[in-house]
Design a protein around this motif. Structure first.
Motif, PDB file in Angstrom:
ATOM      1  N   TRP A   1       0.860  -1.187   0.000  1.00 27.88           N
ATOM      2  CA  TRP A   1       0.000   0.000   0.000  1.00 27.88           C
ATOM      3  C   TRP A   1       0.897   1.238   0.000  1.00 27.88           C
ATOM      4  N   PRO A   2       1.237   1.754  -1.185  1.00 28.90           N
ATOM      5  CA  PRO A   2       2.219   2.846  -1.296  1.00 28.90           C
ATOM      6  C   PRO A   2       1.792   4.111  -0.555  1.00 28.90           C
ATOM      7  N   GLY A   3       2.774   4.807  -0.024  1.00 27.17           N
ATOM      8  CA  GLY A   3       2.541   6.116   0.574  1.00 27.17           C
ATOM      9  C   GLY A   3       2.057   6.084   2.002  1.00 27.17           C
ATOM     10  N   ARG A   4       1.946   4.901   2.587  1.00 28.31           N
ATOM     11  CA  ARG A   4       1.515   4.784   3.978  1.00 28.31           C
ATOM     12  C   ARG A   4       2.600   4.043   4.743  1.00 28.31           C
ATOM     13  N   MET A   5       3.330   4.773   5.568  1.00 29.28           N
ATOM     14  CA  MET A   5       4.506   4.250   6.276  1.00 29.28           C
ATOM     15  C   MET A   5       5.334   3.373   5.337  1.00 29.28           C
ATOM     16  N   GLN A   6       5.702   3.983   4.229  1.00 26.55           N
ATOM     17  CA  GLN A   6       6.497   3.306   3.201  1.00 26.55           C
ATOM     18  C   GLN A   6       7.945   3.775   3.313  1.00 26.55           C
ATOM     19  N   ARG A   7       8.857   2.829   3.415  1.00 24.61           N
ATOM     20  CA  ARG A   7      10.274   3.196   3.426  1.00 24.61           C
ATOM     21  C   ARG A   7      10.796   3.257   1.995  1.00 24.61           C
ATOM     22  N   LEU A   8      11.485   4.345   1.677  1.00 24.10           N
ATOM     23  CA  LEU A   8      12.113   4.504   0.370  1.00 24.10           C
ATOM     24  C   LEU A   8      13.541   3.983   0.460  1.00 24.10           C
ATOM     25  N   SER A   9      13.845   2.969  -0.307  1.00 27.25           N
ATOM     26  CA  SER A   9      15.170   2.354  -0.223  1.00 27.25           C
ATOM     27  C   SER A   9      16.150   2.920  -1.241  1.00 27.25           C
ATOM     28  N   SER A  10      15.647   3.585  -2.284  1.00 26.11           N
ATOM     29  CA  SER A  10      16.514   4.169  -3.304  1.00 26.11           C
ATOM     30  C   SER A  10      15.758   5.284  -4.011  1.00 26.11           C
ATOM     31  N   GLY A  11      16.479   6.084  -4.781  1.00 30.05           N
ATOM     32  CA  GLY A  11      15.855   7.160  -5.539  1.00 30.05           C
ATOM     33  C   GLY A  11      16.527   8.497  -5.291  1.00 30.05           C
ATOM     34  N   ARG A  12      16.089   9.523  -6.026  1.00 31.02           N
ATOM     35  CA  ARG A  12      16.753  10.825  -5.979  1.00 31.02           C
ATOM     36  C   ARG A  12      16.689  11.469  -4.599  1.00 31.02           C
ATOM     37  N   ILE A  13      15.543  11.373  -3.932  1.00 32.48           N
ATOM     38  CA  ILE A  13      15.417  11.989  -2.617  1.00 32.48           C
ATOM     39  C   ILE A  13      16.230  11.224  -1.576  1.00 32.48           C
ATOM     40  N   VAL A  14      16.233   9.914  -1.673  1.00 31.04           N
ATOM     41  CA  VAL A  14      17.059   9.110  -0.765  1.00 31.04           C
ATOM     42  C   VAL A  14      18.534   9.483  -0.938  1.00 31.04           C
ATOM     43  N   ASP A  15      18.963   9.675  -2.188  1.00 36.38           N
ATOM     44  CA  ASP A  15      20.362  10.032  -2.458  1.00 36.38           C
ATOM     45  C   ASP A  15      20.711  11.411  -1.888  1.00 36.38           C
ATOM     46  N   ALA A  16      19.712  12.300  -1.795  1.00 35.92           N
ATOM     47  CA  ALA A  16      19.961  13.660  -1.300  1.00 35.92           C
ATOM     48  C   ALA A  16      19.989  13.740   0.225  1.00 35.92           C
ATOM     49  N   ALA A  17      19.554  12.693   0.900  1.00 33.47           N
ATOM     50  CA  ALA A  17      19.511  12.696   2.366  1.00 33.47           C
ATOM     51  C   ALA A  17      20.896  12.450   2.946  1.00 33.47           C
ATOM     52  N   LEU A  18      21.032  12.686   4.241  1.00 30.74           N
ATOM     53  CA  LEU A  18      22.283  12.390   4.932  1.00 30.74           C
ATOM     54  C   LEU A  18      22.675  10.924   4.719  1.00 30.74           C
ATOM     55  N   PRO A  19      23.962  10.639   4.540  1.00 32.68           N
ATOM     56  CA  PRO A  19      24.391   9.252   4.324  1.00 32.68           C
ATOM     57  C   PRO A  19      23.892   8.327   5.440  1.00 32.68           C
ATOM     58  N   GLY A  20      23.313   7.207   5.046  1.00 28.07           N
ATOM     59  CA  GLY A  20      22.831   6.224   6.014  1.00 28.07           C
ATOM     60  C   GLY A  20      21.460   6.516   6.589  1.00 28.07           C
ATOM     61  N   ALA A  21      20.842   7.643   6.189  1.00 29.33           N
ATOM     62  CA  ALA A  21      19.526   7.998   6.736  1.00 29.33           C
ATOM     63  C   ALA A  21      18.450   7.043   6.240  1.00 29.33           C
ATOM     64  N   GLU A  22      17.474   6.772   7.098  1.00 36.56           N
ATOM     65  CA  GLU A  22      16.245   6.107   6.665  1.00 36.56           C
ATOM     66  C   GLU A  22      15.264   7.181   6.190  1.00 36.56           C
ATOM     67  N   VAL A  23      14.650   6.963   5.055  1.00 33.99           N
ATOM     68  CA  VAL A  23      13.657   7.910   4.544  1.00 33.99           C
ATOM     69  C   VAL A  23      12.318   7.191   4.412  1.00 33.99           C
ATOM     70  N   TRP A  24      11.299   7.717   5.107  1.00 32.81           N
ATOM     71  CA  TRP A  24       9.957   7.155   5.093  1.00 32.81           C
ATOM     72  C   TRP A  24       8.986   8.197   4.576  1.00 32.81           C
ATOM     73  N   VAL A  25       7.865   7.741   3.997  1.00 36.02           N
ATOM     74  CA  VAL A  25       6.785   8.648   3.617  1.00 36.02           C
ATOM     75  C   VAL A  25       5.475   8.110   4.183  1.00 36.02           C
ATOM     76  N   ASP A  26       4.608   9.049   4.573  1.00 35.27           N
ATOM     77  CA  ASP A  26       3.267   8.670   5.018  1.00 35.27           C
ATOM     78  C   ASP A  26       2.303   9.804   4.727  1.00 35.27           C
ATOM     79  N   GLY A  27       1.175   9.454   4.094  1.00 35.88           N
ATOM     80  CA  GLY A  27       0.206  10.452   3.682  1.00 35.88           C
ATOM     81  C   GLY A  27      -0.887  10.734   4.676  1.00 35.88           C
ATOM     82  N   GLY A  28      -0.859  10.114   5.861  1.00 40.15           N
ATOM     83  CA  GLY A  28      -1.869  10.401   6.876  1.00 40.15           C
ATOM     84  C   GLY A  28      -1.877  11.875   7.225  1.00 40.15           C
ATOM     85  N   HIS A  29      -3.063  12.463   7.412  1.00 46.87           N
ATOM     86  CA  HIS A  29      -3.122  13.921   7.517  1.00 46.87           C
ATOM     87  C   HIS A  29      -4.037  14.418   8.630  1.00 46.87           C
ATOM     88  N   ASN A  30      -4.470  13.550   9.536  1.00 42.76           N
ATOM     89  CA  ASN A  30      -5.277  14.009  10.666  1.00 42.76           C
ATOM     90  C   ASN A  30      -4.672  13.461  11.961  1.00 42.76           C
TER      91      ASN A  30
END
Length: 431
Positions: free
Chosen positions: A279-308
């Motif tokens: 189920w994309p966009g809900r507590m989804q970890r991004l393992s690769s990609g442009r935004i992951v590459d722009a983060a601090l080295p070794g950082a975990e990058v997660w996305v979640d669309g919950g809004h309330n």
């Protein structure tokens, strides 16, 4: 724009007339699981789809909103194998036919899209259709359905108060509007007694067979497994592939829904479905990609669309579980729209978050200005600052927090619109 008078315009008359001109395709669907709720309805939909497909059934799925592409709203059954997002030609043809049938009459975008769904799902073969409500229930365009195999109502919380009411029982009454006389109803885990009682009362009034989480079925974690229980006995299952303890209750609601509708789905299919669900966009970890590459080295990058605030609670609980397993400083990169409750959302994360970076939501005209959003986060007790976009937020984080002992955990959150932008920019859109 007169063709699309409002983003939301809650009435069923226009969609009923439009579908009549299309030959009432909503009456020619396979058995339907109709799903409403404030939080968790997308996850429950994903669980139902994954389990039913694991059982070899062809499943149409309608969800909203989309994250990156309009095509995500329509998953067309494919046998054997999982359903696929609608292809361009089929989608374009359905839109053209719906627009022609509408004949330039005033209509909302969601009504057009819903008519497209009914047309597509009535003309492509499938064993099951899962139809997610857009907003509310009683006057949602999908509620033209008259005889669902089962109505599933997931957790109710305050959201869209301008349209649905400012008390949880009023919102629950709107969601309960999808219940049809004599058709089975499954009620997911409700944190508010008033919401559960409102739904139960509506089902009793309509003579609809009722299954309530915590009363007629339940699930819990034991020794790293999911144990599901109803009147037929116990199922010993793997934990869901979706992140968060709340997904145990969501999975249980999906299992009960499939059973209430009497679809052929043996335990081994339920087990496989729990392990393969996505189920994309809900507590989804991004393992690769442009935004992951722009983060601090070794950082975990997660996305979640919950809004309330209700969604923030389950996200914070999931993050707390991650913290127990591997401690990392937590940062939020947040964007929200002005129909939400940013103060209530941020307050949930007090004492958890090292810093908040507020960014714009460029995919919505209703996006909150990052300066104002940072002020909201500060009023909620968090340190915060605005940034012009996600890349500047990551640059500021790298500059200000370069001496961290452990690489950070970064959650990009607050809006499905924002998450859609992030997934597209990262190069990892839903498939």
């Amino acid at each position: 724009m007169t063709l699309h008078p409002k983003g939301f315009d809650l009435t069923l008359e226009r969609i009923r007339k439009l579908l009549s001109r299309l030959g009432d395709p909503q009456d020619r669907l396979p058995p339907v699981i109709h799903v409403a709720g404030t939080n968790g309805k997308g996850s429950a939909t994903a669980f139902c789809r994954s389990m039913l497909e694991a059982a070899g059934l062809g499943v149409h799925v309608h969800t909203s909103p989309h994250l990156v592409s309009w095509h995500e709203r329509y998953r067309i059954a494919s046998k054997p194998g999982p359903g696929q997002l609608v292809d361009d030609d089929l989608f374009a043809d359905a839109i053209e036919r719906v627009a022609e049938a509408n004949g330039g009459q005033p209509i909302t975008v969601f009504e057009i899209l819903t008519a497209v769904m009914f047309l597509l799902f009535s003309e492509q073969p499938a064993d099951v259709a899962i139809v997610e409500v857009g907003l509310g229930g009683r006057f949602d365009a999908t509620n033209i359905l008259s005889d669902p195999a089962v109505s599933l109502i997931m957790p109710i919380a305050l959201d869209h108060q301008a349209f649905l009411g400012d008390r949880v029982e009023l919102i629950a009454a709107e969601k309960a509007g999808i219940i049809k006389p004599g058709c089975p109803v499954v009620v997911g885990a409700q944190s508010e007694d008033a919401a559960r009682e409102t739904i139960v009362s509506a089902a009793d009034r309509l003579g609809s067979p009722l299954s309530v989480y915590g009363q007629d079925f339940q699930a819990f974690e034991e020794h790293g497994r999911l144990v599901y229980q109803d009147e037929t006995g116990l199922l010993d299952l793997p934990l869901p592939a979706l992140n968060g303890r709340h997904q145990i209750a969501n999975a249980a609601a999906a299992i009960r829904t499939i059973r209430a509708a009497e679809f052929a789905c043996p335990p081994e299919a339920i087990e496989k479905g729990l392990q393969t669900v996505s189920w994309p966009g809900r507590m989804q970890r991004l393992s690769s990609g442009r935004i992951v590459d722009a983060a601090l080295p070794g950082a975990e990058v997660w996305v979640d669309g919950g809004h309330n605030p209700g969604a923030a609670v389950v996200v914070s609980e999931t993050l707390a579980e991650l913290e127990e397993r591997f401690s990392r400083p937590l940062f939020l990169i947040a964007g929200m729209i002005n129909t939400k409750d940013p103060l209530g959302y941020f307050r949930v994360f007090e004492d958890m978050v090292r810093h908040v970076y507020a960014i714009p939501v460029s995919g919505s005209e209703a996006g909150i200005d990052p300066v104002a959003l940072a002020d909201d986060a500060a009023r909620a007790g968090l340190t915060a600052q605005p940034a012009i976009d996600v890349y500047q937020a990551l640059d500021l984080m790298a500059e200000d927090w370069k001496k961290l002992d452990v690489p950070p955990r970064i959650l990009i959150c607050g809006s499905l619109y924002l998450v859609g932008e992030i997934l597209a920019e990262n190069g990892t859109p839903p498939q």
